[in-house]
Design a protein around this motif. Structure first.
Motif, mmCIF file in Angstrom:
data_model
loop_
_atom_site.group_PDB
_atom_site.id
_atom_site.type_symbol
_atom_site.label_atom_id
_atom_site.label_comp_id
_atom_site.label_asym_id
_atom_site.label_seq_id
_atom_site.Cartn_x
_atom_site.Cartn_y
_atom_site.Cartn_z
ATOM 1 N N LYS A 14 0.838 -1.200 0.000
ATOM 2 C CA LYS A 14 0.000 0.000 0.000
ATOM 3 C C LYS A 14 0.876 1.254 0.000
ATOM 4 C CE LYS A 14 -3.734 -2.374 2.452
ATOM 5 N NZ LYS A 14 -4.575 -2.434 3.674
ATOM 6 N N HIS A 15 0.305 2.374 -0.456
ATOM 7 C CA HIS A 15 1.072 3.614 -0.557
ATOM 8 C C HIS A 15 0.242 4.805 -0.076
ATOM 9 C CE1 HIS A 15 3.488 6.867 -2.399
ATOM 10 N NE2 HIS A 15 4.494 6.012 -2.249
ATOM 11 N N SER A 16 0.908 5.797 0.478
ATOM 12 C CA SER A 16 0.200 6.957 1.038
ATOM 13 C C SER A 16 -0.402 7.852 -0.038
ATOM 14 C CB SER A 16 1.156 7.780 1.910
ATOM 15 O OG SER A 16 2.257 8.257 1.139
ATOM 16 N N GLU A 17 0.161 7.824 -1.256
ATOM 17 C CA GLU A 17 -0.317 8.713 -2.311
ATOM 18 C C GLU A 17 -1.197 8.002 -3.344
ATOM 19 O OE1 GLU A 17 2.902 10.898 -4.078
ATOM 20 O OE2 GLU A 17 3.978 11.025 -2.171
ATOM 21 N N ALA A 18 -1.196 6.673 -3.311
ATOM 22 C CA ALA A 18 -1.985 5.890 -4.259
ATOM 23 C C ALA A 18 -2.459 4.623 -3.551
ATOM 24 C CB ALA A 18 -1.146 5.550 -5.492
ATOM 25 N N ASP A 19 -3.256 3.826 -4.243
ATOM 26 C CA ASP A 19 -3.750 2.588 -3.629
ATOM 27 C C ASP A 19 -2.610 1.607 -3.370
ATOM 28 O OD1 ASP A 19 -6.408 3.505 -3.786
ATOM 29 O OD2 ASP A 19 -6.600 2.749 -5.839
ATOM 30 N N LEU A 20 -1.696 1.517 -4.345
ATOM 31 C CA LEU A 20 -0.612 0.542 -4.263
ATOM 32 C C LEU A 20 0.692 1.173 -4.737
ATOM 33 C CD1 LEU A 20 -2.451 -2.452 -5.997
ATOM 34 C CD2 LEU A 20 -2.157 -2.162 -3.529
ATOM 35 N N THR A 21 1.818 0.521 -4.398
ATOM 36 C CA THR A 21 3.119 0.912 -4.944
ATOM 37 C C THR A 21 3.742 -0.284 -5.643
ATOM 38 O OG1 THR A 21 5.362 1.652 -4.435
ATOM 39 C CG2 THR A 21 4.215 0.411 -2.706
ATOM 40 N N ASN A 22 4.448 -0.027 -6.740
ATOM 41 C CA ASN A 22 5.063 -1.149 -7.456
ATOM 42 C C ASN A 22 6.413 -1.543 -6.859
ATOM 43 O OD1 ASN A 22 6.687 0.974 -8.513
ATOM 44 N ND2 ASN A 22 6.923 -0.096 -10.485
#
Length: 493
Positions: free
Chosen positions: A423-431
């Protein structure tokens, strides 16, 4: 080179002969007419500890009879009670590779005594045929000084040739050749095997083997809103190709889904790889080659099962249109993704392919296979494939399939704490979710599998070999082809 079998016609003559030998064997092959009345110095070899019949041992002996020379290769099978199909496959492959160096025009593989350890004639025929086919391959298509292949024929010699042996032999030839097909695709240089070329080859295979092929062009991919996949593809001058393969062997039954990573070349994008790491990046479509090879084998053997496979083929290159670290992109599944590294591109193509196959092809179970992370190599080296999954029963099936193929797999855990990392603070997920990288990469892909049984296979460490070994040839290994075939066969009615 032709491969056949024979139940010991007395008129058979060979320039090379492979003789399997158990560690606890007492037979000296004195009655084998193919030896031209020559006696093997078995006891001498044992006394000198030159050959004891242990697993992995080979020993060469040559006999001369006038104008004819016979090269005999003893291969060790270990203890009878410990013999498996893969032990036989490795022994035959190693012995065959060594015997070919003697440049015979014909080779016989004596299998009679093998039945003392491996009781099933079907398994003997299949594993021996597989070994010969796979060991014989080498990638030299672009050598201009290739010498003519001297070996013309290999004959499997077995007194117990029955329908089971014949069926095993035919299946071994088929899945061996399907593995070679996958190796060829991986070994082809990226300037030859573009996404377009790959799509054309799959179309031809579909016609030849008997499965349906549909290829989505850029406009259709855009229409499906595969933004994650397209973000990777847009930096290249080569257009992406979304390849769909459908085999229907059991109308009305459930469908197995296969998703293969199809990066025909990966430069790393703006997060560019060092040159040394780019030299073999033509192999970044090893997952695609595995599902293509598996589909070919499944269709050729007319398995009573339904299988649909997809490949989101493209290149990850650098241009003014390339996606960038720090970008936030969308996906076909609707989730947004923060780009931490453009070299973590494979998972971005896989998630749109995964969402498509689950929601548009309505598969009941799905496996994705990919050369995904260097972390897989740190975990298991080049010996085993990393696996994770959300269903114990389904994973048990893939585990057994890998074992039957003689390919190693090790299951990694999916803890709730790992799921939080993607999960990521700026988007739903991080790659890029950090360590443990091979697990978080798989979890990232699994976010788009929905609620159906799903397995992720990371073959970054097993898709490529730096040297010949047993029945594995240098270059692309074709890992996954036979395992996926056996999985489909297990699901067949």
């Amino acid at each position: 080179m032709k491969i056949t079998y024979n139940g010991f016609d007395e008129n058979l003559l060979f320039e090379g002969l492979i003789l399997p030998y158990f560690q606890d064997h007492e037979v000296d092959y004195g009655g084998v007419t193919l030896l031209n009345n020559n006696k093997l110095p078995i006891q001498y070899l044992k006394d000198k500890e030159l050959f004891l019949g242990k697993k992995g041992e080979v020993h060469s002996i040559s006999f001369s009879d006038g104008d004819r020379n016979l090269d005999v290769m003893l291969i060790g099978l270990g203890k009878k009670e410990e013999l498996t199909g893969n032990v036989l496959r490795k022994a035959v492959g190693k012995g065959y590779r060594e015997l070919k160096k003697k440049k015979p025009t014909s080779i016989g593989v004596y299998l009679n005594h093998v039945v003392e350890g491996l009781k099933c004639s079907y398994a003997i025929g299949r594993n021996t045929a597989e070994a010969i086919v796979m060991t014989d391959y080498k990638f030299d298509s672009y050598k201009t000084d290739n010498k003519k292949e001297l070996l013309e024929e290999v004959t499997l010699l077995f007194d117990g040739i029955d329908e089971e042996f014949k069926n095993g032999f035919e299946e071994g030839i088929s899945i061996g050749n399907s593995t070679i097909l996958a190796r060829v695709l991986v070994n082809e240089p990226a300037n030859v095997l573009t996404p377009t070329d790959l799509a054309e080859r799959v179309k031809n295979l579909g016609v030849e083997k008997g499965f349906e092929v549909e290829v989505y062009e850029l406009e259709k991919i855009q229409e499906l809103k595969m933004e994650s996949y397209l973000s990777v593809a847009k930096g290249s001058a080569e257009p992406p190709k979304f390849i769909i393969m459908r085999y229907t062997g059991n109308p009305g039954g459930e469908t197995l889904g296969l998703v293969g990573k199809g990066l025909t070349y990966d430069s790393g994008g703006l997060s560019i790889k060092p040159t040394k790491s780019m030299n073999t990046m033509k192999n970044d479509m090893g997952g695609a080659s595995a599902v293509i090879g598996a589909m070919s084998a499944i269709a050729e053997n007319k398995l009573k099962v339904n299988v649909t496979a997809v490949v989101a083929a493209c290149e990850n290159m650098i241009s003014g249109r390339s996606y960038k670290p720090g970008d936030i992109i969308g996906s076909m599944g609707g989730k947004t993704i923060f780009i931490g590294n453009t070299d973590a591109e494979g998972r971005l193509t896989l998630i749109d392919a995964m969402y498509y196959i689950v929601n548009h092809e309505k598969v009941a179970k799905v496996v994705d296979i990919a050369t995904l992370t260097g972390a897989a190599i740190h975990c298991l080296g080049h010996t085993a494939t990393v696996g994770i999954g959300n269903d114990d029963e389904f994973f048990d099936m893939i585990d057994k399939s890998f074992n039957k193929a003689g390919e190693n797999i090790w299951r990694m855990p999916i803890f709730e704490e790992y799921k939080e990392l993607v999960k990521h603070s700026e988007a739903d997920l991080t790659n890029v979710a950090g360590s443990p990288g091979t697990i978080t990469a798989g979890i990232f892909v699994g976010e788009f599998a929905g609620d159906i049984p799903w397995i992720h296979l990371d073959i970054a460490g097993t898709a490529w070999a730096e040297k010949d070994k047993d029945y594995i040839s240098k270059g692309g290994t074709g890992v996954g082809v036979r395992s996926l075939y056996y999985l489909a066969k297990e699901m067949a009615e």
